[in-house]
Write a protein that holds these residues in place. Structure first.
Motif, short mmCIF file in Angstrom:
data_model
loop_
_atom_site.label_atom_id
_atom_site.label_comp_id
_atom_site.label_asym_id
_atom_site.label_seq_id
_atom_site.Cartn_x
_atom_site.Cartn_y
_atom_site.Cartn_z
N THR A 86 -118.28 67.50 -36.78
CA THR A 86 -118.30 67.19 -35.57
C THR A 86 -119.83 66.92 -35.10
O THR A 86 -120.99 67.04 -35.90
CB THR A 86 -118.04 68.73 -34.82
OG1 THR A 86 -118.91 69.41 -35.14
CG2 THR A 86 -116.72 69.28 -35.22
N TYR A 141 -116.51 78.52 -37.68
CA TYR A 141 -117.15 77.81 -38.88
C TYR A 141 -116.30 78.01 -39.83
O TYR A 141 -115.83 79.10 -40.39
CB TYR A 141 -118.58 78.38 -39.20
CG TYR A 141 -119.08 77.65 -40.36
CD1 TYR A 141 -119.54 76.44 -40.46
CD2 TYR A 141 -118.98 78.53 -41.52
CE1 TYR A 141 -120.00 75.84 -41.83
CE2 TYR A 141 -119.49 78.20 -42.93
CZ TYR A 141 -120.03 76.61 -42.61
OH TYR A 141 -120.31 76.11 -43.86
N ARG A 194 -119.46 76.17 -31.73
CA ARG A 194 -118.85 75.40 -33.07
C ARG A 194 -119.09 76.57 -34.17
O ARG A 194 -118.13 76.90 -35.38
CB ARG A 194 -119.02 74.30 -33.64
CG ARG A 194 -118.32 73.15 -32.33
CD ARG A 194 -118.99 71.82 -32.59
NE ARG A 194 -118.71 70.86 -31.46
CZ ARG A 194 -119.18 69.98 -31.27
NH1 ARG A 194 -119.84 69.23 -32.13
NH2 ARG A 194 -118.49 69.26 -30.11
N THR A 227 -121.29 70.43 -38.21
CA THR A 227 -121.87 70.16 -37.01
C THR A 227 -123.06 69.21 -37.03
O THR A 227 -124.13 69.94 -37.77
CB THR A 227 -121.82 71.29 -36.02
OG1 THR A 227 -120.66 72.00 -36.00
CG2 THR A 227 -122.13 70.84 -34.73
N ASP A 248 -111.63 74.62 -32.26
CA ASP A 248 -111.61 75.16 -33.91
C ASP A 248 -110.77 73.72 -34.56
O ASP A 248 -109.79 73.59 -34.64
CB ASP A 248 -110.50 76.16 -34.12
CG ASP A 248 -110.56 76.74 -35.52
OD1 ASP A 248 -111.05 76.17 -36.28
OD2 ASP A 248 -109.77 77.62 -35.74
#
Length: 194
Positions: A140, A159, A155, A165, A125
């Motif tokens: 990320t 969120y 992920r 991401t 997280d």
């Protein structure tokens, strides 16, 4: 600057600012790059290139071995070595690898948004990570993980609207830049109630 301190890095940056003029005053944001030794040069090269059009302070936090005493090996890059940005690379070892926020905080620019980027592996997280909590935006990169599709799905469970991401190339290019539909619906409802 082997075996240095954050104070020494900060004083060196101030000295460079005095020598080169107000170089830190025109920075758009502070980019904190959290990476491993194996990914260091690739990640810093990408960060440098990405900030050419938007001069920034790049803080490269390179996590090394967790064994031994805490140590910072620092490097400052400005001018040609950092493009339009200034870059501070801090290679952390020992107990400091668990406290990267303490190393980063003194080097953040005042009144400059913080963007945190994990170019490879990241915590489960990122919004709960100590640096993720101080960042206005969190990015990320799933492209350099063992299974980009699975990384993006993992992920999605944590969120938040400030997190993106990314999987930059190939068949998954751009996947994850917006949240999955179920998360978008839930986010829309929570915004409407707020």
């Amino acid at each position: 600057m082997p075996d240095t301190t954050v104070g020494d890095l900060s004083r060196t940056l101030l000295g460079l600012r005095e020598d080169a003029g107000a170089m830190a005053l025109s920075r758009v944001f502070t980019l904190v790059v959290l990476t491993s030794q194996a990914e260091e040069e690739r990640a810093l090269s990408v960060a440098q290139e990405a900030t050419r059009q938007h001069p920034s302070r790049i803080l490269g936090v390179v996590h090394g071995s967790t064994r031994g005493g805490g140590r910072i090996d620092g490097q400052i890059r400005v001018g040609g070595d950092a493009g339009a940005s200034e870059m501070v690379v801090m290679r952390l070892t020992g107990e400091l690898t668990e406290h990267s926020e303490a190393v980063v905080l003194p080097l953040l620019l005042a009144d400059s948004p913080v963007v945190a980027w994990w170019p490879g592996g990241c915590p489960g997280d990122v919004s709960a990570h100590p640096i993720g909590r101080i960042a206005r935006r969190r990015i990320t990169d799933a492209e350099h993980t063992g299974d980009p599709g699975a990384s993006i799905a993992d992920r999605a469970a944590t969120y938040s609207p400030a997190t993106a991401t990314w999987c930059g190339r190939g068949p998954r290019a751009g996947v994850g830049c917006s949240p999955p539909r179920s998360i978008r619906r839930r986010s829309s409802r929570s915004r409407a109630c707020a």
